[in-house]
Design an enzyme around this catalytic site. Structure first.
Site, PDB file in Angstrom:
ATOM      1  N   TYR A   1      -6.974 -11.417  -4.031  1.00  0.00           N
ATOM      2  CA  TYR A   1      -5.971 -11.328  -2.968  1.00  0.00           C
ATOM      3  C   TYR A   1      -5.197 -12.648  -2.897  1.00  0.00           C
ATOM      4  O   TYR A   1      -3.964 -12.658  -2.876  1.00  0.00           O
ATOM      5  CB  TYR A   1      -6.633 -11.039  -1.618  1.00  0.00           C
ATOM      6  CG  TYR A   1      -5.687 -11.216  -0.448  1.00  0.00           C
ATOM      7  CD1 TYR A   1      -4.757 -10.227  -0.123  1.00  0.00           C
ATOM      8  CD2 TYR A   1      -5.701 -12.394   0.312  1.00  0.00           C
ATOM      9  CE1 TYR A   1      -3.880 -10.402   0.926  1.00  0.00           C
ATOM     10  CE2 TYR A   1      -4.817 -12.571   1.363  1.00  0.00           C
ATOM     11  CZ  TYR A   1      -3.914 -11.575   1.668  1.00  0.00           C
ATOM     12  OH  TYR A   1      -3.029 -11.751   2.706  1.00  0.00           O
TER      13      TYR A   1
ATOM     14  N   ASP B   1       7.059   3.990  -0.300  1.00  0.00           N
ATOM     15  CA  ASP B   1       5.944   3.322  -0.971  1.00  0.00           C
ATOM     16  C   ASP B   1       6.535   2.153  -1.749  1.00  0.00           C
ATOM     17  O   ASP B   1       7.323   2.353  -2.685  1.00  0.00           O
ATOM     18  CB  ASP B   1       5.252   4.317  -1.917  1.00  0.00           C
ATOM     19  CG  ASP B   1       4.078   3.733  -2.676  1.00  0.00           C
ATOM     20  OD1 ASP B   1       3.940   2.492  -2.715  1.00  0.00           O
ATOM     21  OD2 ASP B   1       3.296   4.514  -3.265  1.00  0.00           O
TER      22      ASP B   1
ATOM     23  N   LYS C   1      -1.107 -13.560  -3.601  1.00  0.00           N
ATOM     24  CA  LYS C   1      -0.227 -14.294  -2.694  1.00  0.00           C
ATOM     25  C   LYS C   1       0.260 -15.591  -3.340  1.00  0.00           C
ATOM     26  O   LYS C   1       1.359 -16.073  -3.035  1.00  0.00           O
ATOM     27  CB  LYS C   1      -0.943 -14.581  -1.375  1.00  0.00           C
ATOM     28  CG  LYS C   1      -1.234 -13.327  -0.563  1.00  0.00           C
ATOM     29  CD  LYS C   1       0.029 -12.543  -0.234  1.00  0.00           C
ATOM     30  CE  LYS C   1      -0.227 -11.399   0.719  1.00  0.00           C
ATOM     31  NZ  LYS C   1       1.018 -10.676   1.099  1.00  0.00           N
TER      32      LYS C   1
END
Length: 251
Positions: free
Chosen positions: A154, A60, A158
């Site tokens: 999102y 993970d 990034k």
């Protein structure tokens, strides 16, 4: 001799999509790869495509203890890790920003940003100690520099990767560690609907690509080929670059 002959890489999120493509492309160039994913079924499937060079390790990316175990395993198995590909990523479905839950926001930043932070912290010390340099490739997105409605957080995650790539390149360049990111356009990896908020139909793809000069969405090998280049000695003087692999979408 392959372009990555004798090299060792860790690729996260390697059980599907870009990660699987990057892993198999690296192996095709002679690189040994630790295929890392929280998805055991997908990760093992990737590793089976080239069992001589690909090994699966379940992890993970949001857990520091998992990164330590991953690096320990890689060092025991290979004695070094030349290349780190921070590919693991996640997103919520495209929707109005005020509808994004705190849980969705947190998971997006944990995987997309914290995962890169932990990965770099785990990998960089051994690269410095070996005094042979190395390569970090972060998978960002065209949304890092050209954000659009519906995926605000999102795209912000990034954007953090995009920014960190340049900072890491500057800080660790003196150790001959190159850090670059790849910024792909959406691809046909099954996430078209997730990212665009539209059903994946030929008609909707046409709506999406109207402003892509090359007239199509991305493909996995567009990204994996760029990663092979960035990891190879052909890119030995390239660092701090966020390479848009988008058919001209960001022009």
């Amino acid at each position: 001799m392959g372009r990555l002959e004798g090299k060792v890489a860790i690729v996260t999120g390697a059980g599907s999509g870009f990660g699987a493509g990057i892993s198999t492309a690296f192996a095709a160039e002679g690189c040994r790869v630790l295929v890392c994913d929280i998805n055991e079924v997908g990760g093992k499937a990737t590793a089976k495509t080239n069992p001589l060079l690909l090994s699966f390790h379940k992890m993970d990316v949001t857990k520091a203890v998992d990164w330590k175990a991953t690096m320990d395993m890689a060092m025991q198995q290979f004695g070094k890790v030349d290349i780190l590909v921070n590919n693991a990523g996640t997103s919520y479905r495209n929707k109005q920003t005020v509808e994004v839950t705190e849980e969705e926001f947190q998971k997006t930043f944990d995987v997309n940003v914290k995962g890169v932070y932990l990965g770099c912290n785990a990998w960089i010390p051994q690269a410095i100690d070996r005094k042979e340099g190395g390569v970090i490739i972060n998978i960002a997105s065209v949304g890092a520099t050209r954000p659009r409605p519906g995926l605000v957080w999102y795209n912000a995650s990034k954007g953090a990767v995009w920014n960190a790539t340049k900072g890491l390149a500057s800080e660790y360049g003196p150790h001959q560690i190159r850090v670059n990111s790849i910024c792909p356009l959406v691809t046909g990896t099954g996430l078209f609907s997730h990212f665009t908020g539209m059903e994946d139909t030929p008609e909707n793809r046409q709506k999406f690509i109207f402003n892509v000069p090359m007239g199509r969405i991305g493909e996995v090998d567009d990204v994996s080929s760029a990663c092979v280049f960035m990891a190879s000695s052909e890119a030995k003087f390239i660092t701090g670059v966020n390479l848009e692999v988008d058919g001209g979408r960001c022009i």
